[in-house]
Scaffold this active site. Sequence first.
Site, PDB file in Angstrom:
ATOM      1  N   ASP A  36      42.028  43.333  56.906  1.00  0.00           N
ATOM      2  CA  ASP A  36      42.566  44.009  55.721  1.00  0.00           C
ATOM      3  C   ASP A  36      44.046  44.274  55.986  1.00  0.00           C
ATOM      4  O   ASP A  36      44.556  43.983  57.083  1.00  0.00           O
ATOM      5  CB  ASP A  36      41.806  45.338  55.459  1.00  0.00           C
ATOM      6  CG  ASP A  36      41.815  45.751  53.984  1.00  0.00           C
ATOM      7  OD1 ASP A  36      42.912  45.995  53.446  1.00  0.00           O
ATOM      8  OD2 ASP A  36      40.745  45.812  53.366  1.00  0.00           O
ATOM      9  N   ASP A  62      46.589  39.977  56.149  1.00  0.00           N
ATOM     10  CA  ASP A  62      47.091  39.875  54.771  1.00  0.00           C
ATOM     11  C   ASP A  62      46.701  38.477  54.312  1.00  0.00           C
ATOM     12  O   ASP A  62      47.211  37.478  54.841  1.00  0.00           O
ATOM     13  CB  ASP A  62      48.618  40.064  54.753  1.00  0.00           C
ATOM     14  CG  ASP A  62      49.202  39.869  53.367  1.00  0.00           C
ATOM     15  OD1 ASP A  62      48.501  39.314  52.478  1.00  0.00           O
ATOM     16  OD2 ASP A  62      50.375  40.229  53.171  1.00  0.00           O
ATOM     17  N   ASN A  89      36.709  38.257  50.334  1.00  0.00           N
ATOM     18  CA  ASN A  89      36.423  39.419  49.478  1.00  0.00           C
ATOM     19  C   ASN A  89      37.683  40.142  49.003  1.00  0.00           C
ATOM     20  O   ASN A  89      37.679  40.755  47.937  1.00  0.00           O
ATOM     21  CB  ASN A  89      35.516  40.386  50.276  1.00  0.00           C
ATOM     22  CG  ASN A  89      35.496  41.768  49.671  1.00  0.00           C
ATOM     23  OD1 ASN A  89      34.821  42.023  48.670  1.00  0.00           O
ATOM     24  ND2 ASN A  89      36.260  42.690  50.256  1.00  0.00           N
ATOM     25  N   TYR A 155      43.991  38.486  36.108  1.00  0.00           N
ATOM     26  CA  TYR A 155      42.823  38.659  36.989  1.00  0.00           C
ATOM     27  C   TYR A 155      41.760  37.608  36.639  1.00  0.00           C
ATOM     28  O   TYR A 155      41.193  36.955  37.520  1.00  0.00           O
ATOM     29  CB  TYR A 155      42.274  40.068  36.808  1.00  0.00           C
ATOM     30  CG  TYR A 155      41.095  40.418  37.706  1.00  0.00           C
ATOM     31  CD1 TYR A 155      41.282  40.704  39.053  1.00  0.00           C
ATOM     32  CD2 TYR A 155      39.795  40.480  37.190  1.00  0.00           C
ATOM     33  CE1 TYR A 155      40.197  41.052  39.871  1.00  0.00           C
ATOM     34  CE2 TYR A 155      38.715  40.827  38.005  1.00  0.00           C
ATOM     35  CZ  TYR A 155      38.925  41.111  39.338  1.00  0.00           C
ATOM     36  OH  TYR A 155      37.853  41.449  40.140  1.00  0.00           O
ATOM     37  N   LYS A 159      40.097  34.689  39.048  1.00  0.00           N
ATOM     38  CA  LYS A 159      38.671  34.639  39.373  1.00  0.00           C
ATOM     39  C   LYS A 159      38.033  33.335  38.881  1.00  0.00           C
ATOM     40  O   LYS A 159      37.069  32.846  39.462  1.00  0.00           O
ATOM     41  CB  LYS A 159      37.950  35.874  38.815  1.00  0.00           C
ATOM     42  CG  LYS A 159      38.402  37.179  39.493  1.00  0.00           C
ATOM     43  CD  LYS A 159      38.144  37.151  41.004  1.00  0.00           C
ATOM     44  CE  LYS A 159      38.465  38.448  41.708  1.00  0.00           C
ATOM     45  NZ  LYS A 159      38.184  38.400  43.159  1.00  0.00           N
ATOM     46  N   ILE A 188      31.807  47.371  39.403  1.00  0.00           N
ATOM     47  CA  ILE A 188      31.215  47.993  40.596  1.00  0.00           C
ATOM     48  C   ILE A 188      32.033  49.238  40.927  1.00  0.00           C
ATOM     49  O   ILE A 188      33.272  49.196  40.905  1.00  0.00           O
ATOM     50  CB  ILE A 188      31.259  46.994  41.799  1.00  0.00           C
ATOM     51  CG1 ILE A 188      30.578  45.659  41.456  1.00  0.00           C
ATOM     52  CG2 ILE A 188      30.634  47.631  43.044  1.00  0.00           C
ATOM     53  CD1 ILE A 188      29.107  45.734  41.068  1.00  0.00           C
ATOM     54  N   THR A 190      33.960  51.105  42.757  1.00  0.00           N
ATOM     55  CA  THR A 190      34.848  51.175  43.928  1.00  0.00           C
ATOM     56  C   THR A 190      36.215  51.641  43.429  1.00  0.00           C
ATOM     57  O   THR A 190      36.431  51.783  42.221  1.00  0.00           O
ATOM     58  CB  THR A 190      35.026  49.788  44.597  1.00  0.00           C
ATOM     59  OG1 THR A 190      35.719  48.930  43.680  1.00  0.00           O
ATOM     60  CG2 THR A 190      33.703  49.161  44.995  1.00  0.00           C
TER      61      THR A 190
HETATM   62  P1  NAP Z   1      38.707  47.651  46.678  1.00  0.00           P
HETATM   63  O1  NAP Z   1      37.890  48.839  47.048  1.00  0.00           O
HETATM   64  O2  NAP Z   1      40.047  47.848  46.083  1.00  0.00           O
HETATM   65  O3  NAP Z   1      38.787  46.716  47.969  1.00  0.00           O
HETATM   66  C1  NAP Z   1      39.607  45.585  48.057  1.00  0.00           C
HETATM   67  C2  NAP Z   1      40.236  45.555  49.435  1.00  0.00           C
HETATM   68  O4  NAP Z   1      41.084  44.393  49.550  1.00  0.00           O
HETATM   69  C3  NAP Z   1      41.133  46.780  49.673  1.00  0.00           C
HETATM   70  O5  NAP Z   1      41.000  47.268  50.973  1.00  0.00           O
HETATM   71  C4  NAP Z   1      42.504  46.188  49.405  1.00  0.00           C
HETATM   72  O6  NAP Z   1      43.589  46.938  49.906  1.00  0.00           O
HETATM   73  C5  NAP Z   1      42.329  44.844  50.099  1.00  0.00           C
HETATM   74  N1  NAP Z   1      43.464  43.953  49.854  1.00  0.00           N
HETATM   75  C6  NAP Z   1      44.333  43.944  48.816  1.00  0.00           C
HETATM   76  N2  NAP Z   1      45.289  43.020  49.015  1.00  0.00           N
HETATM   77  C7  NAP Z   1      45.024  42.445  50.205  1.00  0.00           C
HETATM   78  C8  NAP Z   1      45.663  41.449  50.965  1.00  0.00           C
HETATM   79  N3  NAP Z   1      46.781  40.838  50.562  1.00  0.00           N
HETATM   80  N4  NAP Z   1      45.113  41.089  52.154  1.00  0.00           N
HETATM   81  C9  NAP Z   1      43.988  41.696  52.606  1.00  0.00           C
HETATM   82  N5  NAP Z   1      43.352  42.653  51.948  1.00  0.00           N
HETATM   83  C10 NAP Z   1      43.866  43.039  50.754  1.00  0.00           C
HETATM   84  O7  NAP Z   1      37.898  46.768  45.607  1.00  0.00           O
HETATM   85  P2  NAP Z   1      36.435  46.119  45.643  1.00  0.00           P
HETATM   86  O8  NAP Z   1      35.768  46.465  44.389  1.00  0.00           O
HETATM   87  O9  NAP Z   1      35.750  46.383  46.922  1.00  0.00           O
HETATM   88  O10 NAP Z   1      36.838  44.571  45.551  1.00  0.00           O
HETATM   89  C11 NAP Z   1      36.319  43.568  46.414  1.00  0.00           C
HETATM   90  C12 NAP Z   1      36.290  42.249  45.673  1.00  0.00           C
HETATM   91  O11 NAP Z   1      35.361  42.329  44.581  1.00  0.00           O
HETATM   92  C13 NAP Z   1      37.634  41.850  45.050  1.00  0.00           C
HETATM   93  O12 NAP Z   1      37.837  40.463  45.220  1.00  0.00           O
HETATM   94  C14 NAP Z   1      37.431  42.166  43.574  1.00  0.00           C
HETATM   95  O13 NAP Z   1      38.276  41.416  42.750  1.00  0.00           O
HETATM   96  C15 NAP Z   1      35.982  41.846  43.405  1.00  0.00           C
HETATM   97  N6  NAP Z   1      35.337  42.467  42.253  1.00  0.00           N
HETATM   98  C16 NAP Z   1      35.388  43.822  42.067  1.00  0.00           C
HETATM   99  C17 NAP Z   1      34.742  44.379  40.977  1.00  0.00           C
HETATM  100  C18 NAP Z   1      34.728  45.864  40.726  1.00  0.00           C
HETATM  101  O14 NAP Z   1      34.379  46.265  39.600  1.00  0.00           O
HETATM  102  N7  NAP Z   1      35.050  46.700  41.686  1.00  0.00           N
HETATM  103  C19 NAP Z   1      34.054  43.545  40.056  1.00  0.00           C
HETATM  104  C20 NAP Z   1      34.038  42.186  40.281  1.00  0.00           C
HETATM  105  C21 NAP Z   1      34.667  41.657  41.377  1.00  0.00           C
HETATM  106  P3  NAP Z   1      44.429  47.849  48.833  1.00  0.00           P
HETATM  107  O15 NAP Z   1      43.503  48.960  48.428  1.00  0.00           O
HETATM  108  O16 NAP Z   1      45.630  48.296  49.594  1.00  0.00           O
HETATM  109  O17 NAP Z   1      44.787  46.954  47.667  1.00  0.00           O
END
Ligand code: NAP
Length: 250
Positions: A36, A62, A89, A155, A159, A188, A190
């Site tokens: 991360d 990154d 992820n 976004y 995706k 989700i 988060t």
């Molecule tokens: P999250 O809690 O924001 O976790 C995402 C993680 O990725 C965070 O730790 C974030 O750091 C990190 N990140 C951002 N930019 C990065 C980079 N350049 N290199 C490495 N890590 C980086 O969100 P999440 O819901 O767990 O998301 C996980 C995945 O699920 C994502 O691909 C998201 O698009 C997908 N998703 C989420 C949802 C939803 O509703 N939550 C729905 C469908 C799909 P920062 O916090 O500093 O950005």
Amino acid sequence: MRLKGKVALISGGAKGQGKVEAQLFSKEGAKVILGDILDDLGQEVAKDIQDTGGEATYVHLDVTNETDWKSSIEIVLKKYGRLDILVNNAGILIRKGIEDTTSEDWSRIMAINAKGAFLGIKSAIPVMRQSGGGSIINISSTAGLVASPSGSASYTATKGAVRLLTKSTAIQYAHENIRCNSVHPGPIDTDMIQDSITDPTKLTERMERLPMGRFGTAEEVAFGVLYLASDESSFVTGSELVIDGGHTAQ
Ligand code: NAP
């Protein structure tokens, strides 16, 4: 144990879904490397896993940086000599319509969500080949399948890119026993979508469009990712696992 002896690299593992996947994979016997940009949180996740008897290592990764991918893979190889599972992820959301999206927004989200997954795949394939095969899981979204009024044009584009990058990877490497599948979560609970949880109007709008009337949890996604990571899905490649409480069934 469903992942006994397997080595897994998870990007964006410091919080949210990546963190829960790292914890679940460890419970199922995997050695986990989580990457991360949030170093303090990532170290804590690794330590918590170690404290409960699991094996986990945090690496600064990154996903937009090819050198970070190379050094992460080097650490994996040095520690374990193989890589069985990659979960792409890490991701960000920039919730803006087309006219409000700047070219900087577009480049940034493309770099993290789409190019990040590409660089992960490109870096992992040679090591998986050397390991006799592997499973790559790309976290897309329902936004990679359909557009949404409360969604984001950029976004959705990233995706959708991840969805078809998955299929290209799947057919290119199937003969080498390297599988690649995409996961499509609905909303989700988060940090990523806290804006629509804390705003009552947005929350009501979103809930009305969700047949199950609630957001999903990171655990509910992690169990799907676990299936694709394990040998239980050995004939599954190029597929789309939708985990959305019926959102895209309408
Ligand atoms: P999250 O809690 O924001 O976790 C995402 C993680 O990725 C965070 O730790 C974030 O750091 C990190 N990140 C951002 N930019 C990065 C980079 N350049 N290199 C490495 N890590 C980086 O969100 P999440 O819901 O767990 O998301 C996980 C995945 O699920 C994502 O691909 C998201 O698009 C997908 N998703 C989420 C949802 C939803 O509703 N939550 C729905 C469908 C799909 P920062 O916090 O500093 O950005």
